[in-house]
Design an enzyme around this catalytic site. Structure first.
Site, PDB file in Angstrom:
ATOM      1  N   ASP A 288     -45.911  -5.708 -36.255  1.00 31.62           N
ATOM      2  CA  ASP A 288     -45.011  -6.837 -36.563  1.00 31.62           C
ATOM      3  C   ASP A 288     -45.490  -7.582 -37.714  1.00 31.62           C
ATOM      4  O   ASP A 288     -46.598  -7.494 -38.216  1.00 31.62           O
ATOM      5  CB  ASP A 288     -44.813  -7.674 -35.205  1.00 31.62           C
ATOM      6  CG  ASP A 288     -43.811  -8.643 -35.355  1.00 31.62           C
ATOM      7  OD1 ASP A 288     -42.858  -8.707 -36.015  1.00 31.62           O
ATOM      8  OD2 ASP A 288     -44.065  -9.586 -34.697  1.00 31.62           O
TER       9      ASP A 288
ATOM     10  N   GLU B 123     -43.964  -7.741 -43.173  1.00 31.42           N
ATOM     11  CA  GLU B 123     -43.130  -7.889 -44.566  1.00 31.42           C
ATOM     12  C   GLU B 123     -44.096  -8.290 -45.642  1.00 31.42           C
ATOM     13  O   GLU B 123     -43.765  -7.536 -46.791  1.00 31.42           O
ATOM     14  CB  GLU B 123     -42.366  -8.987 -44.479  1.00 31.42           C
ATOM     15  CG  GLU B 123     -41.089  -8.915 -43.360  1.00 31.42           C
ATOM     16  CD  GLU B 123     -41.742  -8.937 -42.009  1.00 31.42           C
ATOM     17  OE1 GLU B 123     -42.571  -9.704 -41.797  1.00 31.42           O
ATOM     18  OE2 GLU B 123     -41.148  -8.379 -41.182  1.00 31.42           O
TER      19      GLU B 123
ATOM     20  N   ASP C 141     -35.915 -11.271 -35.210  1.00 28.63           N
ATOM     21  CA  ASP C 141     -35.680 -12.322 -34.267  1.00 28.63           C
ATOM     22  C   ASP C 141     -34.020 -12.555 -34.404  1.00 28.63           C
ATOM     23  O   ASP C 141     -33.637 -13.689 -34.843  1.00 28.63           O
ATOM     24  CB  ASP C 141     -36.106 -13.507 -34.822  1.00 28.63           C
ATOM     25  CG  ASP C 141     -37.955 -13.158 -34.431  1.00 28.63           C
ATOM     26  OD1 ASP C 141     -38.124 -12.145 -33.910  1.00 28.63           O
ATOM     27  OD2 ASP C 141     -38.761 -13.914 -35.063  1.00 28.63           O
TER      28      ASP C 141
END
Ligand code: NOJ
Length: 879
Positions: A453, A456, A530
């Protein structure tokens, strides 16, 4: 407890900070100047015709401008046996090397071979190169290339002469336009929270679609803004032909789309790197997707459990809590395969550690879960807490494995643990070191899988850099972050997979990643990040995953229930019903919302959720077969209707229904207070669809139908002409179902025929790569249902029999059923109106070929034939 509360406050604050971030618009980036091209770029490139070299079937030439001081570019055009073209443009003598993406593509030996382009014609203005079916007309000035397939124009490269290639150290953007002939819709270029059909960005002051991986919680819907992933493949789709382009660049990229009635134009702009692109000539969308997966690969077959239901929460705070959740699922007869650990299982967010009090015995937890046939997924983010007492930080910083600043110091940014450094996954040594962490640290158990997670990568409180890394940071001593931004998270998953494969008891690894790039399907599944507990986020999850599937990433899902916010009871149930029809099925929720495991709801709601999850488990044999076929063929596991029925222009924008393979059409209810669900059934009069939600009632594929729905309804249809394998014994996990018998649904078409397939193996190991599996061709014709192996020399000692066959729209006068070569008396029964024939207690060994015969059947399919007749009459009258 007090510690958790204060942590919670910090996290909420961080979430707030993330939410108030405003993302850059085109005009705040290099896109501002690139988008205006040719304005501002006086120099236009032309092909120097004296430089043309045709060698090894490839066309090479120099691109120059009138200004001698402008660096010369080198253009290479080649073609491949799967009907794609490759265009590569780079500086001939770059002052410093420009980044060219390496690992997104399959290894060259596994990609389609080059085909020879021969010079067909040459004039003062152009050269025509051609192979058997492909040809390219290369115009020198203005530089332009027209690509043809069998004489039909597919695409024009640089149609408006807007090509740009900056070569300064501080300005290195590239941009190029393409037009796609005879097409009406644009799809692809995930990840955006937008419709399946991409919007026209050159009208109404829209920003172009942006590909720049960002941590964007509670993201805006119907937006061209960036999200977590970047897959730069664009399809131009039409009823007559489809084509596409794969723009292989890992830097920030913007894409303008212009849709005209019968032409799609795209203008790609990337901040740096080389210009490498593949034009996909289709001619159908299906073939375009195939051409794309020929380049970037397909997802390897996942373990069966990964297709079951996953339960997550940010965070389950103790290992006892995890086991209690499992107990509650079991006690309430809710199927569950995987429990997820979010960041709080770690000791102070130090990855590869476990909290010494709350998760004091991870091995016990893993053993207990394994006993219950459940697996564990634990999160591992790329940021590493700056703490000299933390083994990972110490080792990685002493060995130079972190992303660096320009001055060669380790970069530090804020994330969950506070001050953090970031592993440099683009450094092969750092990647190997990272991979090695999975063989110890309580990650070695074969039933522990991984969630990557925040990759990015996410950095808190850095609004100037949009909460990610500055483009100036350095990777592997060589590349600026700006060159590799979109591929950073992809490399993390390469390391994760490598690490998991090095564990003892090697099994197929499962990895979920948030950041992704082209080719990610070979390493990981993705989810849509999300989202929020509103109907709109439920709805957008369908086009988002359909788009990903077209871009090679079939294994996609959205947080069921919505990550943030509190779903209404109605939305919660509907989300479970709908989520069951996307490939990745996980309930997950944020730290600041009340717990919402399904057993916390009323009996009525729980019943509906149980049914939805059960429906998913029932169809797992079909899902698993689809995933196997995806690995082999690249065909998406879920497909928009138009993929299968491109001629039906009404279906081009349908995004609230999915086809699972080509045989199951799911149209779950996605709107509040629905009493009617409008469902598009494709295929025309000759196609029939059986509504499994309503006694398998048959409908023609004549477009929109209205179905009455209640809160219990989940409209799902089997295609007439298909055979669908299921398992109907309710089980608490897939692990318990391996020996359960199969029930096979044979849905007859108007010709009283059907076919399908079933794939089975040990559901876990790599033995299937050594021919240890069963892959069966299932056929119904001439009143007989039969099975035979597709891969003759593959076998698997299957313990599950075929117990039941259900024939939809069966012949009406079956007196008896027999298995060829056996005396066994077979039970059979019709329903009242003889639309369903159940053949029971078969106990057939699927390893051997067999034929089940329906005897005494004069092949009358009364009801459906009448139906067909009436439809034909109506059409006749209308005409
Ligand atoms: C962001 C992810 O998107 C979310 O799913 C996760 O719960 C949090 N990070 C905490 O790890």
């Amino acid at each position: 407890m007090a510690r958790w509360c204060s942590l919670k406050t910090i996290i909420l604050l961080s979430t707030l900070i993330l939410c108030v971030n405003s993302w850059k618009k085109c005009q705040e980036t290099f896109c501002e100047r690139a988008r205006k091209s040719p304005t501002g770029y006086e120099e236009r490139y032309f092909i120097d015709k004296n430089s043309i070299v045709i060698k090894d079937g490839t066309f090479t030439a120099k691109l120059n401008t009138k200004t001698p001081s402008t660096p010369t570019l080198n253009l290479v055009l080649s073609a491949f046996e799967d009907f794609t073209f490759k265009v590569l443009i780079n500086e001939l003598n770059p002052a410093s090397e420009r980044y060219q993406v390496q690992d997104a593509l399959l290894e060259e030996k596994n990609r389609p071979k080059i085909v020879t382009l021969k010079q067909h014609n040459k004039t003062d203005d152009y050269t025509i190169m051609s192979s058997d079916k492909l040809s390219a007309k290369i115009l020198y000035n203005a530089f332009k290339i027209e690509l043809y397939r069998e004489g039909r124009l597919i695409s024009t490269i640089n149609p408006e002469d807007r090509f740009l290639f900056e070569t300064a150290a501080d300005k290195s953007a590239i941009a190029l336009g393409l037009s796609f002939a005879n097409t009406q819709r644009a799809y692809g270029i995930p990840e955006h929270a937008d419709h399946l059909s991409l919007r026209n960005t050159r009208h109404d002051n829209n920003d172009p679609y942006r590909l720049y991986n960002l941590d964007y919680g509670h993201y805006a819907l119907e937006s061209t803004e960036s999200l977590y992933g970047a897959v730069p493949v664009l399809y131009a789709h039409g009823t007559e032909q489809s084509s596409g382009v794969f723009w292989l660049n890992a830097a920030q990229t913007w894409i303008d789309i212009l849709t005209s009635p019968n032409d799609i134009d795209a203008f790609f702009m990337s901040e740096s790197g080389v210009l490498e692109m593949y034009v996909l000539t289709g001619p159908t969308l299906r073939e375009c997707v195939q051409q794309y997966t020929d380049l970037t690969g397909t997802a390897p077959l996942p373990q069966l459990f990964t297709l079951g239901y996953h339960q997550s929460r940010y965070s389950y705070m103790t290992q006892d809590d995890v086991l209690k959740v499992v107990d509650n699922f079991n006690a309430n007869n809710l199927s569950l395969d995987v429990m997820w650990l979010d960041i709080d299982y770690t000791d102070q967010k130090k990855y590869f550690t476990w909290d010494p009090i709350r998760f004091k015995n991870p091995k016990d937890l893993q053993t207990a879960l394994t006993k219950e046939n459940k697996k564990l997924v634990a999160i591992i983010d790329p940021h590493i807490k700056v703490d000299n007492g933390y083994f990972l930080y110490k080792e990685a910083s002493s060995k130079g494995y972190f992303v660096k600043q320009e001055n060669s110091n380790d970069f530090q940014g804020e994330c969950w643990p506070g001050k953090s450094s970031y592993l440099d996954f683009l450094n092969p040594k750092a990647l190997d070191y990272y991979a090695s962490l999975y063989t110890s640290n309580n990650f070695e158990h074969k039933n522990v899988h991984v969630w990557n997670d925040m990759n990015e990568p996410a950095i808190f409180n850095d609004a100037a850099n949009e909460n990610t890394m500055s483009g100036e940071l350095m990777h592997n001593g060589k590349w600026k972050h700006r060159d590799v931004h979109n591929i950073y998270g992809f490399y993390q998953t390469i390391g994760t997979k490598k690490g998991m494969l090095a564990r003892p008891n090697k099994v197929r690894p499962f990895i979920l990643t948030r950041s992704h790039f082209a080719g990610i399907q070979r390493y990981a599944a993705i989810w849509t990040g999300d989202n929020h507990a509103t109907w709109e986020y439920l709805q957008i999850s369908f086009p988002m995953c359909l788009t990903e599937a077209l871009a090679g990433v079939s294994f996609c899902g959205a947080d069921v229930g919505g990550f943030g916010g509190i779903p209404s009871d109605e939305l919660y149930q509907r989300w479970y019903q709908a989520g069951a029809w996307l490939p990745f099925y996980r309930g997950h929720s944020a730290i600041d919302v009340p717990r919402r495991e399904p057993y916390l709801y009323s009996t009525t709601i729980q019943d509906r959720i149980r049914t939805a999850i059960q429906q998913r488990y029932t169809h797992l044999p079909a899902w698993y077969t689809q995933f196997f076929e995806h690995e082999r063929t690249g065909e998406p596991v879920i497909r928009p209707i138009t993929y299968q029925y491109p001629k039906e222009s009404d279906a081009m924008d349908i995004e609230d229904q999915v086809l699972v393979g080509k045989n199951i059409l799911a149209a779950p209810v996605l709107k509040s207070q629905s009493t009617i669900r409008r469902v598009y059934l494709p295929g025309g009069k000759s196609e029939v669809w059986y509504n499994i939600d309503n006694n398998y009632k048959a409908y023609n594929g004549t477009g929109y139908h209205l179905f009455n729905v209640t809160l219990d309804s989940i409209p799902v249809f089997y295609r007439g002409g298909s055979i669908i394998p299921t398992k109907e014994t309710p089980r608490l996990s897939t692990g318990e179902s391996h020996k359960d018998p199969f029930t096979i649904y044979v849905s007859l078409n108007y010709e009283n025929k059907a076919e399908g397939s079933l794939y089975v193996d040990d559901y876990e190991t790599f033995d299937y790569q050594n021919k240890k599996y069963l892959y069966l061709q299932l056929t119904y014709a001439d009143n007989a249902f039969s099975s035979k192996k597709i891969d003759e020399n593959a076998n698997y000692e299957l313990t599950a029999n075929l117990d039941k066959v259900v024939i939809l729209n069966p012949p009406k006068k079956v007196k008896k059923v027999s298995i060829e070569g056996s005396e066994k008396v077979i039970e059979m029964s019709y329903n009242d109106d003889k639309t369903i024939l159940n053949i029971n207690a078969l106990a057939i060994d699927l390893q051997k070929p067999f034929t089940i015969k329906l005897i005494g059947s004069s092949a009358q399919h009364v009801k459906i034939s009448m139906f067909a007749l009436i439809s034909m009459l109506i059409c006749f009258v209308l005409v």
